[in-house]
Write an enzyme that holds these catalytic residues in place. Structure first.
Site, PDB file in Angstrom:
ATOM      1  N   HIS A 107       0.873  -1.184   0.000  1.00  6.67           N
ATOM      2  CA  HIS A 107       0.000   0.000   0.000  1.00  6.67           C
ATOM      3  C   HIS A 107       0.908   1.233   0.000  1.00  6.67           C
ATOM      4  CE1 HIS A 107      -2.860   2.899   1.750  1.00  6.67           C
ATOM      5  NE2 HIS A 107      -3.824   2.072   1.414  1.00  6.67           N
TER       6      HIS A 107
ATOM      7  N   ASP B  97       2.753  -4.916   8.197  1.00  8.54           N
ATOM      8  CA  ASP B  97       1.549  -4.119   7.995  1.00  8.54           C
ATOM      9  C   ASP B  97       0.357  -5.078   8.053  1.00  8.54           C
ATOM     10  OD1 ASP B  97      -0.621  -2.744   7.076  1.00  8.54           O
ATOM     11  OD2 ASP B  97       0.291  -2.057   5.202  1.00  8.54           O
TER      12      ASP B  97
ATOM     13  N   GLN C 184      -4.790  -5.439   6.672  1.00  8.18           N
ATOM     14  CA  GLN C 184      -5.807  -6.261   6.023  1.00  8.18           C
ATOM     15  C   GLN C 184      -6.008  -7.605   6.699  1.00  8.18           C
ATOM     16  OE1 GLN C 184      -7.985  -5.518   3.688  1.00  8.18           O
ATOM     17  NE2 GLN C 184      -7.176  -3.457   3.509  1.00  8.18           N
TER      18      GLN C 184
ATOM     19  N   LYS D 101     -10.498  -0.718  10.308  1.00  7.91           N
ATOM     20  CA  LYS D 101     -10.642  -1.953   9.516  1.00  7.91           C
ATOM     21  C   LYS D 101     -11.009  -3.124  10.420  1.00  7.91           C
ATOM     22  CE  LYS D 101      -7.444  -0.265   6.127  1.00  7.91           C
ATOM     23  NZ  LYS D 101      -7.909   0.069   4.800  1.00  7.91           N
TER      24      LYS D 101
ATOM     25  N   CYS E 210      -4.783   2.562  -3.704  1.00  8.43           N
ATOM     26  CA  CYS E 210      -3.521   3.023  -3.092  1.00  8.43           C
ATOM     27  C   CYS E 210      -2.383   2.028  -3.335  1.00  8.43           C
ATOM     28  CB  CYS E 210      -3.666   3.311  -1.597  1.00  8.43           C
ATOM     29  SG  CYS E 210      -4.821   4.606  -1.238  1.00  8.43           S
TER      30      CYS E 210
HETATM   31  C1  LIG Z   1      -2.532  -2.935   3.473  1.00  2.55           C
HETATM   32  C2  LIG Z   1      -2.815  -1.547   3.959  1.00  2.55           C
HETATM   33  N1  LIG Z   1      -1.846  -0.834   4.546  1.00  2.55           N
HETATM   34  C3  LIG Z   1      -2.031   0.413   4.995  1.00  2.55           C
HETATM   35  C4  LIG Z   1      -3.266   1.017   4.848  1.00  2.55           C
HETATM   36  C5  LIG Z   1      -3.436   2.416   5.355  1.00  2.55           C
HETATM   37  O1  LIG Z   1      -4.400   2.461   6.359  1.00  2.55           O
HETATM   38  P1  LIG Z   1      -4.932   3.878   6.907  1.00  2.55           P
HETATM   39  O2  LIG Z   1      -5.390   4.651   5.707  1.00  2.55           O
HETATM   40  O3  LIG Z   1      -6.065   3.503   7.815  1.00  2.55           O
HETATM   41  O4  LIG Z   1      -3.814   4.535   7.610  1.00  2.55           O
HETATM   42  C6  LIG Z   1      -4.306   0.321   4.231  1.00  2.55           C
HETATM   43  C7  LIG Z   1      -5.617   0.965   3.996  1.00  2.55           C
HETATM   44  O5  LIG Z   1      -6.303   0.672   3.053  1.00  2.55           O
HETATM   45  C8  LIG Z   1      -4.080  -1.002   3.776  1.00  2.55           C
HETATM   46  O6  LIG Z   1      -5.030  -1.701   3.176  1.00  2.55           O
END
Ligand SMILES: Cc1ncc(COP(=O)(O)O)c(C=O)c1O
Length: 413
Positions: free
Chosen positions: A125, A202, A205, A228, A372
């Site tokens: 992401h 991370d 998900q 999430k 993203c």
């Molecule tokens: C795999 C992953 N990492 C990071 C993020 C970033 O999360 P946030 O926008 O809540 O900071 C997301 C959000 O879609 C994500 O799916």
């Protein structure tokens, strides 16, 4: 999705938003990878704070303020327990993006030097790519990008080949928000530790779809966003291992993070308080703790994974009957014991945005765009895809309804 049997209707009844109608159709919410909905238990816990004891943390000594401080720290305890760590090792942030940036600014910026290497995967992401790209350009670091397999997992042979004594950080997604699949982050951590590199996972998900035990993974850092995980927006978590905490320096300064302030020099508090400058998101922490309690009471992760994978398989089977559909996410049917919660695809007949706009007419919320993750879309030679991402409150009937609408729309061209 109770502890002992799957009762989808009961599970749905916890989420008030699912009663909403969009364009006179019942809402079909297939955008859970972007944000999951909140059960009324979370809404009530936050309302209770706002209606009955709103005050700041760690400051006042009146009854209200003491209750708020206790609830905020209890939230830290509940959330830490949920991922199997000590509460003193987690900091509340505004979300995963904030958590990753915090690691970049307060750990990596002080511990990495010119020509050190950071490894990430090709499906990260933007939140787990841009902070490292920025830091690499500032400190003259090398940023290595490991390709992924068809299942969306880090190619372990390539990963092993790229690991060197210069690798100082491996920042890797647990489960991709575009391709799905789950990386073996335990093995990745073990391999990275053999060369002395730190590992950031991370878990954005994976956190709402499988049990996360940081002790078992063994990573140095782990991040996720509350929204999430059936929690509110604006709250996230950074877990850091004690030995890494000792290498971190605060990067935000202000109230709450300091022991004593002097004109010459001031003394800061240690982790986590020293990294939570200013008034934190108190209602968010309380809401996220309520979400965690809700999950512990209502969700069996093994059953949830089986159920979501069944929805994914049904969706994929239907999609592949439509001419011109290309799957971008991995197909769990080809993998034993694989777990999936999302389906990403493109059609050669319509742009992803047109498909999402068409479905919206029927109350169906799907995500269209690059989610993203532009780099991976570029590698697939596409600029946008459609993503349907599931949670325990989605139903077989909803999947069939969406497939019926897709068949009608995509076959008319
Ligand atoms: C795999 C992953 N990492 C990071 C993020 C970033 O999360 P946030 O926008 O809540 O900071 C997301 C959000 O879609 C994500 O799916």
């Amino acid at each position: 999705m109770s502890k002992n049997n799957i009762n989808i209707q009961k599970f749905r009844s916890f989420f008030p938003i699912l009663k909403t109608k969009i364009n006179n159709y019942p809402l079909v919410y297939f955008d859970n990878a972007a944000t999951a909905q909140v059960p009324y238990q979370v809404i009530e816990a936050m309302n209770d704070y706002y209606a009955h004891y709103k005050s700041n943390v760690g400051r006042g000594i009146y009854t209200f303020a003491e209750r708020t401080t206790a609830e905020y720290e209890r939230a830290r305890l509940e959330i830490a327990k949920f991922i199997g760590v000590d509460p003193q090792n987690i900091v509340f942030t505004s979300g995963a993006t904030d958590s990753i940036n915090l690691v970049a600014k307060s750990w990596a910026a002080y511990n990495l030097q010119r020509s050190d290497e950071i490894i990430i995967s090709a499906v990260e992401h933007h939140s787990n790519f841009l902070p490292w790209q920025e830091l690499a350009s500032k400190l003259n670091l090398t940023l290595k990008i490991i390709p992924v397999t068809k299942q969306g997992n880090v190619d372990l042979d390539q990963f092993k080949a790229q690991l060197t004594s210069k690798t100082k950080l491996v920042a890797i997604v647990h489960s991709s928000n575009v391709v799905g699949g789950t990386n073996d982050v335990r093995l990745i951590t073990q391999l990275a530790h053999q060369v002395g590199a730190a590992v950031l996972v991370d878990a954005c998900q994976s956190i709402a779809h499988q049990k996360i035990d940081v002790e078992i993974i063994g990573s140095d850092f782990l991040v996720f966003s509350g929204h999430k995980l059936f929690g509110p927006t604006g709250i996230g978590v950074l877990y850091a291992k004690s030995e890494r905490i000792n290498q971190m320096r605060p990067t935000e300064f202000g109230g709450g993070m300091v022991f004593s302030v002097n004109f010459k020099n001031s003394e800061y508090r240690s982790f986590p308080k020293g990294f939570e400058a200013g008034t934190p998101n108190i209602a968010g922490a309380i809401g996220l703790a309520a979400a965690v309690k809700f999950i512990e009471r209502e969700i069996d992760f093994k059953m949830l994974a089986e159920y979501e994978t069944m929805l994914v398989n049904r969706m994929i089977q239907g999609l592949l009957k439509i001419p011109g559909i290309q799957l971008i996410s991995f197909n769990p049917i080809h993998e034993q014991s694989a777990h999936a919660h999302l389906v990403t695809f493109v059609s050669n007949a319509y742009h992803a945005h047109d498909i999402a706009a068409y479905l919206d007419q029927y109350g169906i919320a799907v995500r269209a765009g690059h989610h993203c993750v532009q780099l991976y879309h570029q590698q697939c030679n596409i600029n946008a895809s459609v993503r349907c991402s599931f949670s325990g409150y989605n139903t077989i009937e909803e999947v069939d309804f969406v497939l019926e609408k897709l068949q009608t729309f995509l076959q008319t061209k």
